[in-house]
Write an enzyme that holds these catalytic residues in place. Structure first.
Site, PDB file in Angstrom:
ATOM      1  N   LYS A  90      48.347-104.559  91.739  1.00  0.00           N
ATOM      2  CA  LYS A  90      48.574-105.876  92.342  1.00  0.00           C
ATOM      3  C   LYS A  90      47.325-106.319  93.122  1.00  0.00           C
ATOM      4  O   LYS A  90      46.314-106.562  92.499  1.00  0.00           O
ATOM      5  CB  LYS A  90      49.827-105.821  93.202  1.00  0.00           C
ATOM      6  CG  LYS A  90      51.010-105.049  92.570  1.00  0.00           C
ATOM      7  CD  LYS A  90      51.586-105.724  91.339  1.00  0.00           C
ATOM      8  CE  LYS A  90      52.562-104.839  90.566  1.00  0.00           C
ATOM      9  NZ  LYS A  90      53.665-104.264  91.334  1.00  0.00           N
ATOM     10  N   ASP A 147      55.369 -98.605 101.471  1.00  0.00           N
ATOM     11  CA  ASP A 147      54.815 -99.194 100.259  1.00  0.00           C
ATOM     12  C   ASP A 147      54.123-100.490 100.703  1.00  0.00           C
ATOM     13  O   ASP A 147      54.775-101.470 101.042  1.00  0.00           O
ATOM     14  CB  ASP A 147      55.946 -99.477  99.264  1.00  0.00           C
ATOM     15  CG  ASP A 147      55.443-100.098  97.960  1.00  0.00           C
ATOM     16  OD1 ASP A 147      54.356-100.704  97.970  1.00  0.00           O
ATOM     17  OD2 ASP A 147      56.153 -99.993  96.938  1.00  0.00           O
TER      18      ASP A 147
HETATM   19  C1  LIG Z   1      54.543-103.145  91.102  1.00  0.00           C
HETATM   20  C2  LIG Z   1      55.094-102.415  92.267  1.00  0.00           C
HETATM   21  C3  LIG Z   1      55.287-101.035  92.233  1.00  0.00           C
HETATM   22  C4  LIG Z   1      55.026-100.206  90.975  1.00  0.00           C
HETATM   23  O1  LIG Z   1      53.695-100.134  90.658  1.00  0.00           O
HETATM   24  P1  LIG Z   1      53.127 -99.955  89.146  1.00  0.00           P
HETATM   25  O2  LIG Z   1      51.659 -99.975  89.347  1.00  0.00           O
HETATM   26  O3  LIG Z   1      53.662-101.091  88.342  1.00  0.00           O
HETATM   27  O4  LIG Z   1      53.636 -98.637  88.668  1.00  0.00           O
HETATM   28  C5  LIG Z   1      55.765-100.411  93.372  1.00  0.00           C
HETATM   29  N1  LIG Z   1      56.051-101.119  94.493  1.00  0.00           N
HETATM   30  C6  LIG Z   1      55.893-102.449  94.553  1.00  0.00           C
HETATM   31  C7  LIG Z   1      56.203-103.164  95.813  1.00  0.00           C
HETATM   32  C8  LIG Z   1      55.396-103.143  93.455  1.00  0.00           C
HETATM   33  O5  LIG Z   1      55.258-104.481  93.515  1.00  0.00           O
END
Ligand SMILES: *Cc1c(COP(=O)(O)O)cnc(C)c1O
Length: 381
Positions: free
Chosen positions: A195, A170
């Site tokens: 993000k 991730d």
């Molecule tokens: C925000 C986030 C997610 C989830 O993403 P969404 O777009 O809110 O569904 C997954 N992993 C991390 C590290 C995040 O900061």
């Protein structure tokens, strides 16, 4: 092609119909066919959409992958990766994981017979101990949230090698500008494009990137079969956000470094978590696998109470009290009561997540104003 050029040009061509320089928002659900089965490669918009195609090609290029597959949110992207598994398969995941990722593994997939083990992935011995014949997926988050631990991605891919284990990273916190896990041997990269990729706190979207054609086929199949696709307008917003990804992240990282130093010298602060400090336990790993140290900074107050933390959180004027991260504007948050509120106190204290821990997502404002804001917010502690 270098990163900044790819951010602007990869996957993007002037519109063949009109010459429009910016990728149009193809707001359509279906496409005209000349005769049954005779079409331009687009049949139905869950399956293909040209705005999405451009974004997918762009994200794939940024991660040095071959295929990008986009979803309606970061969680939907992760959900597609989870659907690659079968009942009986097991996952080894980072122990201080994004709360939503933990929830999906434990509260959704456990009942389908998929088990997750949460271990400290900065310690290879612990990971080795957790591997068994059913292990099929490593789920790595680095840097982690909110403790900013850094997992050695190459070390993890070497541990997984030859055992039929997929390694997924991730990459939301770092962004591809700072770190490209596929180059370090990972099989899959996942993003919450909500993000840094989008970067303007104005949309929710997810992406998966892979190199392998067969893995891409499976993910495209799942994208169409389960149908959690992003709308064309959201794809456009992320595509536009990415055009300045390198500029934004570079500036945010510079700001974060100055803020981390300021906090370290502040009498009301007891500890600052920032992988850019030489005495951070994973500084060398961060230096080796990241281009810069990111724009997330966490810190503890001298007086380790909810009350003092709340005073700081309510007193900032520029730092906005909100969940999320990675936008142009700086955000401030209190993990113990916000993102990690559901974790029992003893559990969070074990990983260093104290009552007073404050997390900053540093934006691209003028850093002098940001420092002045934190200064005034801590005056009355
Ligand atoms: C925000 C986030 C997610 C989830 O993403 P969404 O777009 O809110 O569904 C997954 N992993 C991390 C590290 C995040 O900061």
């Amino acid at each position: 092609m270098k990163f900044g050029t790819k951010a602007i040009h990869a996957g993007v061509e002037p519109d063949p119909a009109t010459g429009a320089v910016m990728t149009p928002i193809y707001q359509t659900s279906t496409y005209a066919q000349e005769a049954p089965g005779v079409h331009k490669g687009y049949e139905y918009a869950r399956t293909q959409n040209p705005t999405r195609t451009a974004l997918e090609a762009n994200v794939a290029a940024l991660e040095n992958g071959a295929h990008g597959i986009c979803f309606s949110s970061g969680m939907a992207a992760m959900d597609a990766v989870m659907r690659l598994l079968n009942p009986g398969d097991e996952i080894i995941a980072t122990n201080d994981l994004y709360g939503g990722s933990y929830r999906l593994m434990v509260r959704v997939y456990q009942k389908f017979g998929i088990k997750a083990h949460f271990v400290d992935m900065t310690n290879p011995a612990e990971v080795r101990k957790a591997i068994n014949k059913n292990t099929r997926l490593f789920w790595i988050e680095t840097p982690t949230n909110p403790m900013l631990n850094v997992v050695d991605i190459r070390q993890m891919t070497e541990l997984a090698a030859g055992q039929n284990i997929l390694v997924c990273v991730d990459n939301t916190f770092a962004s591809p500008y700072l770190q490209t896990p596929l180059d370090l041997g990972a099989d899959i990269v996942v993003h919450s494009a909500t993000k840094y990729l989008g970067g303007h706190s104005d949309t929710v979207l997810g992406a998966v990137v892979v190199k392998d054609d067969e893995l891409a086929n499976q993910l495209h199949f799942l994208q169409n079969a389960a149908g959690a696709v992003p709308g064309p307008h959201d794809c456009f917003l992320v595509l536009r956000g990415i055009k300045t990804l390198h500029l934004r992240v570079e500036r945010a990282c510079k700001n974060a470094k100055k803020i981390a130093r300021f906090l370290q010298g502040h009498p009301k602060v007891s500890k600052v978590y920032y992988p850019g400090f030489k005495d951070h336990p994973h500084h060398e790993t961060a230096k080796a696998q990241m281009r810069a140290f990111g724009a997330m900074v966490s810190f503890d107050l001298q007086k380790d109470t909810f009350e003092d933390a709340k005073r700081v959180l309510s007193n900032t004027r520029l730092f906005i009290l909100a969940e999320s991260l990675g936008g142009v504007e700086s955000l401030i948050g209190h993990p113990a009561s916000m993102t990690h509120g559901s974790i029992p106190r003893e559990e969070r204290l074990k990983v260093g997540l104290t009552d007073s821990l404050i997390r900053l997502s540093v934006g691209v404002e003028d850093v002098a104003d940001l420092i002045e804001d934190l200064e005034q917010a801590m005056v009355n502690l």
